[in-house]
Scaffold this active site. Structure first.
Site, PDB file in Angstrom:
ATOM      1  NE  ARG A 118      96.852  45.017  74.898  1.00  0.00           N
ATOM      2  CZ  ARG A 118      97.438  44.002  74.275  1.00  0.00           C
ATOM      3  NH1 ARG A 118      97.722  42.900  74.972  1.00  0.00           N
ATOM      4  NH2 ARG A 118      97.724  44.078  72.999  1.00  0.00           N
ATOM      5  CG  HIS A 132     102.943  43.190  77.865  1.00  0.00           C
ATOM      6  ND1 HIS A 132     102.050  44.230  77.824  1.00  0.00           N
ATOM      7  CD2 HIS A 132     102.515  42.306  76.918  1.00  0.00           C
ATOM      8  CE1 HIS A 132     101.135  44.003  76.892  1.00  0.00           C
ATOM      9  NE2 HIS A 132     101.397  42.835  76.338  1.00  0.00           N
TER      10      HIS A 132
END
Length: 311
Positions: A226, A274
């Site tokens: 993350r 992502h």
């Protein structure tokens, strides 16, 4: 269990694919896509990326909250009913995508592809020494289902693999480390470091100057955890000093990065938006239905979150 509603609150196009799977496998379930909630008192299960506010008041008989993705760090657990089970997505599509992405990144770093791209831009024809996979030490932070699947593939390719997590694990062909005391030894033997940690209070800012200083000189990073786990300025400094070699980043903070951010144009950073692994709608719906069957049978659900740990 009598008549009840399963409510889906995420991407509507994916929701329609979920609806097809539910109609085929569980026609007795009233499957609805937000904002069509029907009778709120009948909503027993909710799948969402961002759940609505006031869950307890809005859906008084809600029994399980499913994340529509692999992560749960987007949930504000303090605002959720304390006893409500929360389940993260565990499905084959997420695992396969992550294995593909990390394998591609590790192989590219192993075979010096970033340096060859830089040489190409300079019209420089310069072969570099080729090391075998067995000579390249890969370390994976995080030994959950994704980390273990990634390591299985890297071991099969012949890499010298190690893994680290807060709790003790055993993974075939992998030197496993656990806890803060064993982190330095793990880092010292990681030529390529892969971050697959969940985002928690303890992993926020985890990838910092102190951690980079414990890696071998010129080590590379593959970050697929993350964004907030990485201290951007520390990575840039480590790349500029030569402490770090190259970085492959699929996650950033924020997402997307502002146009002026240094990561966009840095010659030693490869950036993707992502996309390392994404939930596949059909297999995700199948996985949730499998979990519903476990729930109704009183069996443990796959991906059940330990709130104390945050994953």
């Amino acid at each position: 269990m009598g008549a009840f509603t399963f409510l889906y609150k995420s991407d509507p196009a994916r929701g329609r694919l979920w609806a097809e799977v539910f109609r085929r496998r569980a026609p007795h379930i009233d499957f609805r896509i937000w904002p069509d909630i029907g009778d709120a008192s009948q909503v027993r299960f909710l799948a969402a990326w961002e759940p609505p506010d006031d869950l307890a008041k809005r859906f008084p008989d809600l029994q399980v909250l499913f994340s529509s993705g692999a992560g749960v760090d987007q949930f504000d657990f303090a605002s959720l009913p304390p006893a409500l089970p929360v389940v993260r997505m565990v499905e084959p599509g997420i695992v396969r995508g992550m294995v593909e992405y990390v394998t591609h990144a590790v192989l590219g770093l192993h075979r010096d592809m970033p340096q060859y791209r830089r040489q190409q831009q300079e019209a420089c024809w310069k072969p570099l020494p080729v090391r075998t996979a067995a000579e390249r030490r890969v370390g994976v932070l995080g030994l959950g289902s994704l980390g273990q699947a990634v390591l299985a593939q890297l071991v099969a390719l012949g890499f010298d693999c190690a893994g680290w997590s807060r709790s003790r694990h055993q993974v075939q062909g992998v030197q496993c480390h656990a806890g803060a005391d064993e982190l330095p030894a793990f880092l010292a033997r990681s030529d390529i470091l892969v971050c697959l940690l969940p985002l928690t209070d303890s992993t926020r800012g985890f990838l910092d100057a102190r951690l980079f200083s414990q890696l071998p000189e010129g080590a590379s990073l593959v970050h697929v955890g993350r964004g907030p786990q990485l201290v951007d300025a520390d990575l840039l400094a480590a790349l500029e000093s030569g402490r770090m070699g190259d970085a492959v980043l699929d996650v950033t903070d924020p997402e997307p990065l502002p146009p002026e951010h240094a990561f966009w144009r840095h010659p030693r950073i490869q950036l993707t938006p992502h996309i390392a692994s994404m939930t596949q709608p059909l297999s995700a719906a199948e996985a949730v239905l499998d979990n519903l069957e476990r729930f109704e049978a009183g069996e443990p659900m796959q991906g059940l979150v330990d709130r104390a740990r945050g994953y």
